[in-house]
Enzyme design. Sequence first.
Site, PDB file in Angstrom:
ATOM      1  N   GLY A   8       0.906  -1.254  -0.007  1.00  0.00           N
ATOM      2  CA  GLY A   8      -0.218  -0.059   0.030  1.00  0.00           C
ATOM      3  C   GLY A   8       0.937   1.245  -0.045  1.00  0.00           C
ATOM      4  O   GLY A   8       0.569   2.313   0.597  1.00  0.00           O
ATOM      5  N   GLN A  12      -2.094   6.882   1.859  1.00  0.00           N
ATOM      6  CA  GLN A  12      -1.745   8.156   2.359  1.00  0.00           C
ATOM      7  C   GLN A  12      -0.641   8.098   3.586  1.00  0.00           C
ATOM      8  O   GLN A  12       0.254   8.764   3.589  1.00  0.00           O
ATOM      9  CB  GLN A  12      -3.299   8.511   3.219  1.00  0.00           C
ATOM     10  CG  GLN A  12      -2.880   9.709   4.165  1.00  0.00           C
ATOM     11  CD  GLN A  12      -3.977   9.866   5.096  1.00  0.00           C
ATOM     12  OE1 GLN A  12      -4.450   9.000   5.649  1.00  0.00           O
ATOM     13  NE2 GLN A  12      -4.242  11.102   5.756  1.00  0.00           N
ATOM     14  N   ASP A  34       2.484  -1.740  -4.382  1.00  0.00           N
ATOM     15  CA  ASP A  34       1.412  -1.394  -4.295  1.00  0.00           C
ATOM     16  C   ASP A  34       0.453  -2.127  -5.505  1.00  0.00           C
ATOM     17  O   ASP A  34       1.314  -2.758  -6.354  1.00  0.00           O
ATOM     18  CB  ASP A  34       0.910   0.345  -4.592  1.00  0.00           C
ATOM     19  CG  ASP A  34      -0.120   0.686  -3.805  1.00  0.00           C
ATOM     20  OD1 ASP A  34      -0.191   1.457  -3.071  1.00  0.00           O
ATOM     21  OD2 ASP A  34      -1.429   0.109  -4.332  1.00  0.00           O
ATOM     22  N   ARG A  36      -0.956  -0.849  -8.172  1.00  0.00           N
ATOM     23  CA  ARG A  36      -0.826  -0.167  -9.689  1.00  0.00           C
ATOM     24  C   ARG A  36       0.531   0.546  -9.994  1.00  0.00           C
ATOM     25  O   ARG A  36       1.228   0.590  -8.675  1.00  0.00           O
ATOM     26  CB  ARG A  36      -1.971   0.930  -9.693  1.00  0.00           C
ATOM     27  CG  ARG A  36      -1.573   2.144  -8.590  1.00  0.00           C
ATOM     28  CD  ARG A  36      -2.651   2.950  -8.788  1.00  0.00           C
ATOM     29  NE  ARG A  36      -2.540   4.163  -7.759  1.00  0.00           N
ATOM     30  CZ  ARG A  36      -1.862   5.201  -7.724  1.00  0.00           C
ATOM     31  NH1 ARG A  36      -1.275   5.487  -8.652  1.00  0.00           N
ATOM     32  NH2 ARG A  36      -1.870   6.036  -6.456  1.00  0.00           N
ATOM     33  N   TYR A 141     -15.324  -2.491   8.761  1.00  0.00           N
ATOM     34  CA  TYR A 141     -13.984  -2.035   9.184  1.00  0.00           C
ATOM     35  C   TYR A 141     -13.386  -2.467  10.399  1.00  0.00           C
ATOM     36  O   TYR A 141     -12.278  -2.896  10.662  1.00  0.00           O
ATOM     37  CB  TYR A 141     -13.716  -0.573   8.799  1.00  0.00           C
ATOM     38  CG  TYR A 141     -12.322   0.188   8.961  1.00  0.00           C
ATOM     39  CD1 TYR A 141     -11.463  -0.244   8.103  1.00  0.00           C
ATOM     40  CD2 TYR A 141     -12.292   0.986  10.108  1.00  0.00           C
ATOM     41  CE1 TYR A 141     -10.234   0.554   8.214  1.00  0.00           C
ATOM     42  CE2 TYR A 141     -11.086   1.618  10.010  1.00  0.00           C
ATOM     43  CZ  TYR A 141     -10.103   1.397   9.229  1.00  0.00           C
ATOM     44  OH  TYR A 141      -8.956   2.111   9.466  1.00  0.00           O
TER      45      TYR A 141
END
Length: 319
Positions: A8, A12, A34, A36, A141
């Site tokens: 990731g 952020q 990540d 992409r 979550y």
Amino acid sequence: MKKILVTGALGQIGSELVVKMREIYGAENVVATDIRPHETDEYQPGPYEIVDVTDAKGMFEVAKKYQVDAIIHLAALLSATAEAKPLLAWNLNMGGLVNALEVARELRCQLFSPSSIGAFGPSTPKERTPQDTIQRPTTMYGVNKVAGELLCDYYYHKFGVDTRGVRFPGLISYVTPPGGGTTDYAVEIYYEAIRRGRYTSYIAEGTYLDMMYMPDALQAVISLMEADSSKLIHRNAFNVTAMSVAPEDIAAAIKRHIPEFELDFDVDPVRQEIAESWPDSLDTSAAKAEWGFQATYDLEKMTADMLAKLRSKMLEKVN
Ligand code: AKB
């Protein structure tokens, strides 16, 4: 930590953590991954690999190729998106974590996994929320985060994997905007203060949530990962925070720099319900005692820095 893999890495936290870790550990020793490809201006030199965290084999191969000894597992969906797509959230948040834990087990790596204030629920004590307390979250979550905390504890006790983690509050930063979180308003408000001099909050007046400025969050990850293992009683899911604020508190801090700034409210019932199920303020004494956690930015200091950094970032874009 000598050779670190970050999942990731374009998110952020990841986008700033990779930069900081490359400064400390050397660019070649931090493998950013990540799902992409990164844009050319998104990353400075250093290894970058495409990794889909739900693909266990792919993650294992990249970790093995670089012989990493630590994994910072950040790839996950945030609370509001997870609520809109609960099955995807389960598959990505839990599937990704169990794959990262398996890679850490097989390659004998340390593993950092972030939990969240989302791991608490409406029956949790709201003020000075203790480190060990009731955790009955009502969001997907939150269910993922509690299960993740327990899974990390399990891998430590069962297989000896050196798992570590914190419960992050809302994180505020000027580099990469968050996406799909309940606390995103606390970042948007700064962008809009500069762009338009006003902001409409989807979180209601008087809703207190824990927040922390990104430099303190990055330092927390590194300090915990470098902490003496024998001193860690909790290991995973340490409460950390820097401030407990409502939208109008942030607005008041912004007004001290932009007096004409105006805040109004158009409450989103979904995100408001999530926010109301979370604590107002966490007790961080376990993190302080076990590995010396200390936040350095309060609301005033953070606001001054956010506004200054965002202004120069926006000016750079214009020029
Ligand atoms: C979110 O709002 O989902 C996150 C978090 C507090 O975990 N920022």
